[in-house]
Design an enzyme around this catalytic site. Structure first.
Site, mmCIF file in Angstrom:
data_model
loop_
_atom_site.group_PDB
_atom_site.id
_atom_site.type_symbol
_atom_site.label_atom_id
_atom_site.label_comp_id
_atom_site.label_asym_id
_atom_site.label_seq_id
_atom_site.Cartn_x
_atom_site.Cartn_y
_atom_site.Cartn_z
ATOM 1 N N GLU A 171 59.066 39.014 125.104
ATOM 2 C CA GLU A 171 58.782 39.343 123.765
ATOM 3 C C GLU A 171 60.022 40.238 123.324
ATOM 4 O O GLU A 171 60.199 41.133 122.713
ATOM 5 C CB GLU A 171 57.706 40.317 123.771
ATOM 6 C CG GLU A 171 57.833 41.779 124.390
ATOM 7 C CD GLU A 171 57.356 41.371 125.995
ATOM 8 O OE1 GLU A 171 57.317 40.282 126.528
ATOM 9 O OE2 GLU A 171 56.872 42.405 126.696
ATOM 10 N N ASP A 229 62.421 44.834 121.413
ATOM 11 C CA ASP A 229 61.142 44.551 122.374
ATOM 12 C C ASP A 229 59.821 44.765 121.415
ATOM 13 O O ASP A 229 59.789 45.777 120.714
ATOM 14 C CB ASP A 229 61.194 45.303 123.394
ATOM 15 C CG ASP A 229 59.932 44.910 124.458
ATOM 16 O OD1 ASP A 229 60.238 44.011 125.064
ATOM 17 O OD2 ASP A 229 58.849 45.435 124.468
ATOM 18 N N ILE A 230 58.866 43.991 121.431
ATOM 19 C CA ILE A 230 57.683 43.922 120.594
ATOM 20 C C ILE A 230 56.850 44.929 121.527
ATOM 21 O O ILE A 230 56.525 44.642 122.706
ATOM 22 C CB ILE A 230 56.958 42.837 120.360
ATOM 23 C CG1 ILE A 230 58.015 41.973 119.520
ATOM 24 C CG2 ILE A 230 55.808 42.830 119.707
ATOM 25 C CD1 ILE A 230 57.358 40.440 119.395
#
Lengths: 110, 304
Positions: free
Chosen positions: B227, B184-185
């Site tokens: 994301e 996950d960003i």
């Protein structure tokens, strides 16, 4: 000789009156007929009946297209003999075909 | 359209050529069956054929029989020309694969009319073949689009799930290890809010490039949604997957800023598939590991 050697009028009719094309293939015929007959003669001295049949068939087709029924019939006789496995019959008919071929070429030249 | 005329006698061949010349045919002639067959093996050869049956070498009917055995055998239209004209001859030629049988002496207009039928059928074959080719291309494009995330061009969630199920079956059967990395960003919402959605997209694309650059050919990297990303590593145990995850984290931390001018990091959760575990449970565990990475301060790899 009861069968016509060469019918120029019929050939011209088949070619829709195209005299130039008729003369052109008749020129070829003067070369092709002796060549094919010589080939058939050579084959008849051997024993390969299928090749004799194919060669006689070719001469028959050419003669038919040239409106040369005598030559057509002579070739047909040899083709039939070869098809029936009659090598001697094919050989016996060869001399008649050779004579007719010479006369047909002369008739074409005339 | 090209038409092959095979006839051994020169005079008969010239007459045959005359039948087709000037009627929209591009005439190719052969003086015996062997030459005809050689022509039919060349590229861009004719598909419309007029073959004398009895010729030295290969006969017209043998040529047709051989042609029908080729993968493109159905695309030819063959007329057998012959003075053999018994019903048995006709049946033999047609059963051998000929489309039409014309007896000698032929009538030029009638022979041409039969060839014209063949020309229409060959044209139809060509049109159909072209349509099938275009359809296959379109299907390939659709399959690709159905499996791909439009923005990042990584695989999408649907494709990933299909692949994961198959890979787990294979891992069960052949007893090899398999791991997942969920990514996950970090603070992606802030990126969008601060720099705009277009910059957010640039970050997503830059991260996808990083995944592509680090993944092995057999790895499957996909955009899981928003994301979030996911990586399937077959034949890889948890420690090996952790090494890969750390490379991803490190590269993102060091390179994303250079590409996007936006400082962005990623958090990663790593799990190894346990025998008997189904795909949903495996993903759930990877997700859990990811959220521990988030809870423990982000920009890190956590093993689940």
């Amino acid at each position: 000789m009861s069968v016509t050697l060469f019918d120029r009028a019929e050939l011209l009719e088949n070619l829709d009156g195209d005299a130039e094309f008729a003369d052109s293939i008749l020129g070829d015929a003067q070369v092709e007929i002796p060549k094919d007959v010589a080939q058939l003669k050579a084959l008849c001295s051997g024993e390969e009946l299928h090749s004799i049949r194919v060669c006689a068939h070719t001469i028959k087709g050419m003669a038919s297209n040239l409106c040369a029924p005598a030559l057509r019939d002579a070739a047909f006789a040899i083709e039939g003999a070869a098809r029936d496995g009659d090598l001697e019959g094919a050989r016996a008919a060869l001399s008649e075909l050779e004579k007719i071929a010479v006369m047909t070429v002369e008739a074409i030249k005339a | 359209m090209k038409i092959l005329l095979a006839e051994d006698d020169k005079i008969s061949r010239r007459l045959l050529e005359r039948v087709f010349s000037g009627y929209g045919y591009d005439v190719v002639s052969a003086s015996d069956g062997d030459e005809a067959w050689r022509i039919l093996e060349e590229p861009e050869h004719p598909h419309l054929l007029v073959l004398d049956w009895m010729m030295p070498g290969v006969t017209g009917v043998e040529i047709v029989k051989r042609l029908r055995e080729r993968p493109d055998g159905h695309t030819y239209y063959a007329i057998i020309l012959t003075s053999l004209d018994t019903p048995d001859d006709l049946a033999y030629a047609l059963d051998g694969g000929a489309d039409e049988f014309v007896s000698k002496p032929y009538h030029a207009d009638a022979l041409r009319a039969r060839a014209n039928v063949g020309r229409r059928i060959v044209s139809l074959h060509h049109t159909l073949s072209e349509k099938i080719r275009l359809l296959q291309e379109a299907n390939a494009t659709i399959s690709h689009l159905a499996a791909t995330d439009e923005l990042t061009t990584l695989y999408n969630r649907r494709y990933f799930n299909e692949n994961l199920t198959k890979s787990i079956s294979a891992a069960k059967r052949y007893k090899f290890p398999l791991s997942l990395v969920m990514v996950d960003i970090d603070k992606f919402k802030a990126v969008n809010d601060t720099y705009g959605h277009s910059s957010g997209d640039t970050v997503l694309k830059a991260f996808a490039d990083i995944l592509r650059s680090l993944a092995r050919t057999e790895d499957v990297s996909a955009r899981w949604g928003g994301e979030e990303f996911i990586i399937l590593l077959t034949h890889t145990a948890r420690d090996g997957a952790a090494v890969m995850a750390e490379r991803v984290r490190s590269k993102m931390a060091s390179e994303c800023l250079r590409v996007t001018s936006i400082p962005v990091t990623v958090s990663l959760g790593v799990v190894e598939w346990g025998d008997g575990e189904d795909p949903e449970l495996l993903i759930k565990r990877a997700d859990k590991a990811l959220y521990r990475a988030k809870d423990e301060g982000r920009n890190r790899v956590v093993l689940g």
